[in-house]
Design a protein around this motif. Structure first.
Motif, PDB file in Angstrom:
ATOM      1  N   HIS A   1       2.461   4.031 -13.207  1.00  0.00           N
ATOM      2  CA  HIS A   1       3.530   3.266 -12.569  1.00  0.00           C
ATOM      3  C   HIS A   1       3.041   1.950 -11.994  1.00  0.00           C
ATOM      4  CE1 HIS A   1       6.527   6.383 -12.949  1.00  0.00           C
ATOM      5  NE2 HIS A   1       5.763   7.264 -12.355  1.00  0.00           N
ATOM      6  N   ILE A   2       1.751   1.823 -11.701  1.00  0.00           N
ATOM      7  CA  ILE A   2       1.300   0.649 -10.951  1.00  0.00           C
ATOM      8  C   ILE A   2       0.277  -0.212 -11.683  1.00  0.00           C
ATOM      9  CG2 ILE A   2       1.741   1.762  -8.737  1.00  0.00           C
ATOM     10  CD1 ILE A   2      -1.259   2.265  -8.517  1.00  0.00           C
ATOM     11  N   LYS A   3      -0.140   0.188 -12.881  1.00  0.00           N
ATOM     12  CA  LYS A   3      -1.186  -0.549 -13.577  1.00  0.00           C
ATOM     13  C   LYS A   3      -0.799  -2.000 -13.824  1.00  0.00           C
ATOM     14  CE  LYS A   3      -3.627   3.228 -15.899  1.00  0.00           C
ATOM     15  NZ  LYS A   3      -3.932   3.878 -17.192  1.00  0.00           N
ATOM     16  N   GLN A   4       0.478  -2.247 -14.074  1.00  0.00           N
ATOM     17  CA  GLN A   4       0.883  -3.594 -14.437  1.00  0.00           C
ATOM     18  C   GLN A   4       1.188  -4.479 -13.234  1.00  0.00           C
ATOM     19  OE1 GLN A   4       4.896  -3.648 -16.267  1.00  0.00           O
ATOM     20  NE2 GLN A   4       4.960  -1.452 -15.819  1.00  0.00           N
ATOM     21  N   PHE A   5       1.063  -3.936 -12.020  1.00  0.00           N
ATOM     22  CA  PHE A   5       1.390  -4.711 -10.834  1.00  0.00           C
ATOM     23  C   PHE A   5       0.145  -4.896  -9.981  1.00  0.00           C
ATOM     24  CE2 PHE A   5       5.228  -2.216 -11.927  1.00  0.00           C
ATOM     25  CZ  PHE A   5       5.994  -3.281 -12.403  1.00  0.00           C
ATOM     26  N   ASN A   6      -0.237  -6.139  -9.798  1.00  0.00           N
ATOM     27  CA  ASN A   6      -1.488  -6.441  -9.122  1.00  0.00           C
ATOM     28  C   ASN A   6      -1.434  -6.240  -7.614  1.00  0.00           C
ATOM     29  OD1 ASN A   6      -2.775  -7.165 -11.513  1.00  0.00           O
ATOM     30  ND2 ASN A   6      -1.925  -9.237 -11.421  1.00  0.00           N
ATOM     31  N   ASN A   7      -0.253  -6.288  -7.027  1.00  0.00           N
ATOM     32  CA  ASN A   7      -0.187  -6.223  -5.572  1.00  0.00           C
ATOM     33  C   ASN A   7       0.365  -4.893  -5.044  1.00  0.00           C
ATOM     34  OD1 ASN A   7       2.308  -6.742  -6.565  1.00  0.00           O
ATOM     35  ND2 ASN A   7       2.788  -8.448  -5.205  1.00  0.00           N
ATOM     36  N   ILE A   8       0.292  -3.822  -5.842  1.00  0.00           N
ATOM     37  CA  ILE A   8       0.549  -2.471  -5.358  1.00  0.00           C
ATOM     38  C   ILE A   8      -0.761  -1.690  -5.467  1.00  0.00           C
ATOM     39  CG2 ILE A   8       1.753  -0.286  -5.694  1.00  0.00           C
ATOM     40  CD1 ILE A   8       4.106  -1.689  -6.771  1.00  0.00           C
ATOM     41  N   TYR A   9      -1.160  -1.085  -4.372  1.00  0.00           N
ATOM     42  CA  TYR A   9      -2.367  -0.256  -4.358  1.00  0.00           C
ATOM     43  C   TYR A   9      -2.008   1.130  -3.852  1.00  0.00           C
ATOM     44  CZ  TYR A   9      -4.966  -4.551  -5.092  1.00  0.00           C
ATOM     45  OH  TYR A   9      -5.451  -5.731  -5.614  1.00  0.00           O
ATOM     46  N   ASN A  10      -2.584   2.113  -4.486  1.00  0.00           N
ATOM     47  CA  ASN A  10      -2.305   3.507  -4.125  1.00  0.00           C
ATOM     48  C   ASN A  10      -3.512   4.137  -3.435  1.00  0.00           C
ATOM     49  OD1 ASN A  10      -2.130   6.654  -5.803  1.00  0.00           O
ATOM     50  ND2 ASN A  10      -0.895   6.045  -4.058  1.00  0.00           N
ATOM     51  N   VAL A  11      -3.249   4.773  -2.308  1.00  0.00           N
ATOM     52  CA  VAL A  11      -4.257   5.565  -1.619  1.00  0.00           C
ATOM     53  C   VAL A  11      -3.838   7.020  -1.775  1.00  0.00           C
ATOM     54  CG1 VAL A  11      -5.384   6.080   0.579  1.00  0.00           C
ATOM     55  CG2 VAL A  11      -4.672   3.727   0.045  1.00  0.00           C
ATOM     56  N   SER A  12      -4.707   7.840  -2.361  1.00  0.00           N
ATOM     57  CA  SER A  12      -4.345   9.235  -2.608  1.00  0.00           C
ATOM     58  C   SER A  12      -4.031   9.942  -1.302  1.00  0.00           C
ATOM     59  CB  SER A  12      -5.481   9.959  -3.338  1.00  0.00           C
ATOM     60  OG  SER A  12      -6.663   9.908  -2.573  1.00  0.00           O
ATOM     61  N   ASN A  13      -3.434  11.125  -1.423  1.00  0.00           N
ATOM     62  CA  ASN A  13      -2.992  11.857  -0.240  1.00  0.00           C
ATOM     63  C   ASN A  13      -4.050  11.896   0.851  1.00  0.00           C
ATOM     64  OD1 ASN A  13      -0.442  12.486  -1.092  1.00  0.00           O
ATOM     65  ND2 ASN A  13      -1.046  14.385  -2.083  1.00  0.00           N
ATOM     66  N   ILE A  14      -3.641  11.575   2.060  1.00  0.00           N
ATOM     67  CA  ILE A  14      -4.522  11.606   3.223  1.00  0.00           C
ATOM     68  C   ILE A  14      -4.154  12.827   4.054  1.00  0.00           C
ATOM     69  CG2 ILE A  14      -5.203  10.415   5.334  1.00  0.00           C
ATOM     70  CD1 ILE A  14      -4.584   7.789   3.948  1.00  0.00           C
ATOM     71  N   ASN A  15      -5.052  13.796   4.111  1.00  0.00           N
ATOM     72  CA  ASN A  15      -4.797  15.002   4.893  1.00  0.00           C
ATOM     73  C   ASN A  15      -5.225  14.855   6.352  1.00  0.00           C
ATOM     74  OD1 ASN A  15      -3.700  16.496   2.722  1.00  0.00           O
ATOM     75  ND2 ASN A  15      -5.767  16.974   1.982  1.00  0.00           N
TER      76      ASN A  15
ATOM     77  N   ILE B   1       0.861  -1.182   0.000  1.00  0.00           N
ATOM     78  CA  ILE B   1       0.000   0.000   0.000  1.00  0.00           C
ATOM     79  C   ILE B   1       0.894   1.228   0.000  1.00  0.00           C
ATOM     80  CG2 ILE B   1      -1.798   1.297   1.194  1.00  0.00           C
ATOM     81  CD1 ILE B   1      -2.823  -1.367   0.275  1.00  0.00           C
ATOM     82  N   LEU B   2       0.760   2.066  -1.021  1.00  0.00           N
ATOM     83  CA  LEU B   2       1.507   3.319  -1.092  1.00  0.00           C
ATOM     84  C   LEU B   2       0.542   4.481  -0.898  1.00  0.00           C
ATOM     85  CD1 LEU B   2       3.938   2.730  -4.110  1.00  0.00           C
ATOM     86  CD2 LEU B   2       4.296   2.268  -1.667  1.00  0.00           C
ATOM     87  N   ILE B   3       0.772   5.265   0.139  1.00  0.00           N
ATOM     88  CA  ILE B   3      -0.057   6.431   0.422  1.00  0.00           C
ATOM     89  C   ILE B   3       0.662   7.676  -0.061  1.00  0.00           C
ATOM     90  CG2 ILE B   3      -1.054   7.842   2.269  1.00  0.00           C
ATOM     91  CD1 ILE B   3      -1.473   5.281   3.849  1.00  0.00           C
ATOM     92  N   GLY B   4      -0.020   8.474  -0.878  1.00  0.00           N
ATOM     93  CA  GLY B   4       0.571   9.684  -1.427  1.00  0.00           C
ATOM     94  C   GLY B   4       0.304   9.798  -2.916  1.00  0.00           C
ATOM     95  N   LYS B   5       0.638  10.929  -3.484  1.00  0.00           N
ATOM     96  CA  LYS B   5       0.379  11.191  -4.896  1.00  0.00           C
ATOM     97  C   LYS B   5       1.256  10.306  -5.767  1.00  0.00           C
ATOM     98  CE  LYS B   5       0.067  14.971  -8.252  1.00  0.00           C
ATOM     99  NZ  LYS B   5       0.287  16.427  -8.467  1.00  0.00           N
ATOM    100  N   LEU B   6       0.607   9.587  -6.661  1.00  0.00           N
ATOM    101  CA  LEU B   6       1.316   8.635  -7.509  1.00  0.00           C
ATOM    102  C   LEU B   6       0.649   8.571  -8.866  1.00  0.00           C
ATOM    103  CD1 LEU B   6       3.380   6.281  -7.842  1.00  0.00           C
ATOM    104  CD2 LEU B   6       1.671   4.773  -6.852  1.00  0.00           C
ATOM    105  N   ASN B   7       1.454   8.634  -9.907  1.00  0.00           N
ATOM    106  CA  ASN B   7       0.947   8.504 -11.263  1.00  0.00           C
ATOM    107  C   ASN B   7       0.558   7.053 -11.511  1.00  0.00           C
ATOM    108  OD1 ASN B   7       0.573   8.374 -14.075  1.00  0.00           O
ATOM    109  ND2 ASN B   7       2.046  10.011 -14.426  1.00  0.00           N
ATOM    110  N   ASN B   8      -0.697   6.833 -11.865  1.00  0.00           N
ATOM    111  CA  ASN B   8      -1.194   5.458 -12.004  1.00  0.00           C
ATOM    112  C   ASN B   8      -0.466   4.636 -13.055  1.00  0.00           C
ATOM    113  OD1 ASN B   8      -3.108   5.545  -9.992  1.00  0.00           O
ATOM    114  ND2 ASN B   8      -4.707   6.340 -11.332  1.00  0.00           N
TER     115      ASN B   8
END
Length: 394
Positions: free
Chosen positions: A276-290, A267-274
């Motif tokens: 980078h992760i579309k081809q990887f099934n076990n990375i999930y991005n949670v947008s910036n949490i304020n 799980i990666l929390i923070g701004k991330l260009n999608n």
């Protein structure tokens, strides 16, 4: 009591949170405060000054990209800001990040030099103040800053530029940032303090005041995370950054995702260009949490917090995770070695070491006592800054 003006690029993120925490406690102590910032939005309940507008930032970014002139744009915006400073009439100006395409350092420091009666505190959150270009150089093992930057090896990295003017920038910064009366420098780590002592800023008094966190939020009493991600009882390898790029270890997470077993999820929390992760099934991005309390829930849910940073002046996320009882594995980069307190956390040199730890180490939550939690507390930070704000220290 004093009138204190904080200046930082943003009101959010780690440096913005530090400014807001200092503001709150200074106001409680009877000081009158204001935060001046360049980018993003102002939080409610704070007296703030916005420096410039979005067009000013775009033009500053363009100047930096074309001419390697980060810090040398925003002339009109800074002149208008000086007028606001004169209206506020601060006794203390507390500088934080002054890079970030929002203020002109020549105009700002000319004003600071013309007002020796104002006490100045400058918290250095990175190395930008004493280099010709970059905020971090340790990953590239570049030591030009000691004698004078000549040929930059990081023009393609923040603050990105098409040309190399690091020698000009170095000489200008040396002229602009030296000989400021009534200025104290603050470093969040002994590592950065030792670098400053070897730079052209060495004639100033410099203190180490380590960053701290709100242990009423980052602790082990948080609720379970509520997420749409199907965790399926997998062990969470957590990463947190404002913006994900290679300097924060994005490439290491991508490589790691190819090698870990199905027992884990990243799980990666923070701004991330999608892309980078579309081809990887076990990375999930949670947008910036304020919301810090929401972030604390993620720390508590994690099996391990992994911080493969290439360079940090301190590493506040390491503190946040450990305060929640979560083990931390962090690259030994910059000041990160000073953040490891949890006995179930590790400093490592590279990704291979982390892969071996995952295979051979059973990470477990550490139940912290009050004394251990207090090691992370922002009250330690604030007390030292309040001592600097006292009128008898001016």
């Amino acid at each position: 009591m004093s009138r204190i003006l904080f200046i930082n690029s943003v009101c959010n993120g780690s440096t913005g949170m530090i400014c807001k925490n200092l503001y709150k406690v200074a106001v409680e102590a009877g000081h009158e405060c204001c935060i001046a910032y360049g980018r993003g939005e102002a939080p409610e309940g704070f007296n703030t000054i916005k420096i410039g507008n979005q067009l000013d930032i775009y033009l500053h970014v363009l100047k930096a990209r074309m001419f390697d002139a980060s810090g040398f744009g925003s002339k009109h915006a800074t002149k208008e800001f000086i007028k606001r400073i004169e209206e506020f009439k601060p006794d203390i100006i507390h500088l934080h990040n002054i890079h970030g395409y929002y203020v002109n350092i020549e105009i700002l420091f000319k004003y600071l030099k013309e007002h020796p009666e104002i006490k100045k505190i400058w918290t250095l959150h990175d190395c930008w103040a004493f280099t010709g270009h970059c905020p971090h150089f340790e990953y590239d093992k570049c030591m030009q800053w000691k004698t004078g930057c000549k040929k930059c090896v990081r023009t393609k990295k923040y603050p990105r530029s098409l040309v190399d003017k690091c020698n000009r920038n170095y000489q200008l910064k040396k002229k602009i940032f030296t000989d400021v009366n009534n200025l104290i420098l603050v470093s969040p780590s002994n590592w950065l303090m030792n670098l400053v002592k070897k730079s052209f800023l060495s004639n100033y008094e410099i203190q180490t005041i380590k960053n701290g966190i709100n242990i009423d939020i980052f602790n082990q009493s948080n609720e379970k995370i509520n997420t749409s991600i199907d965790l399926n009882n997998k062990k969470i390898i957590l990463g947190v950054a404002s913006i994900w790029d290679d300097s924060k270890g994005l490439n290491e997470f991508i490589e790691l995702s190819k090698k870990i077993t199905n027992d884990y999820i990243i799980i990666l929390i923070g701004k991330l260009n999608n892309k980078h992760i579309k081809q990887f099934n076990n990375i999930y991005n949670v947008s910036n949490i304020n919301d810090s309390r929401e972030l604390a829930k993620w720390y508590l849910a994690a099996y391990v917090f992994f911080n493969p940073t290439k360079g940090e002046a301190f590493g506040l996320t390491n503190y946040e995770a450990q305060a929640c009882g979560t083990p931390v594995v962090t690259f030994d980069a910059g000041g990160t070695s000073e953040t490891i307190i949890n006995k179930n956390s590790f400093l490592i040199k590279g990704l291979n070491e982390f892969e071996q730890l995952i295979k051979n180490t059973a990470f477990y939550k550490l139940n912290l006592c009050v004394e251990e939690r207090n090691c992370f507390s922002i009250h330690n930070t604030i007390k030292k800054y309040l001592d600097n704000y006292k009128e008898d220290n001016q």
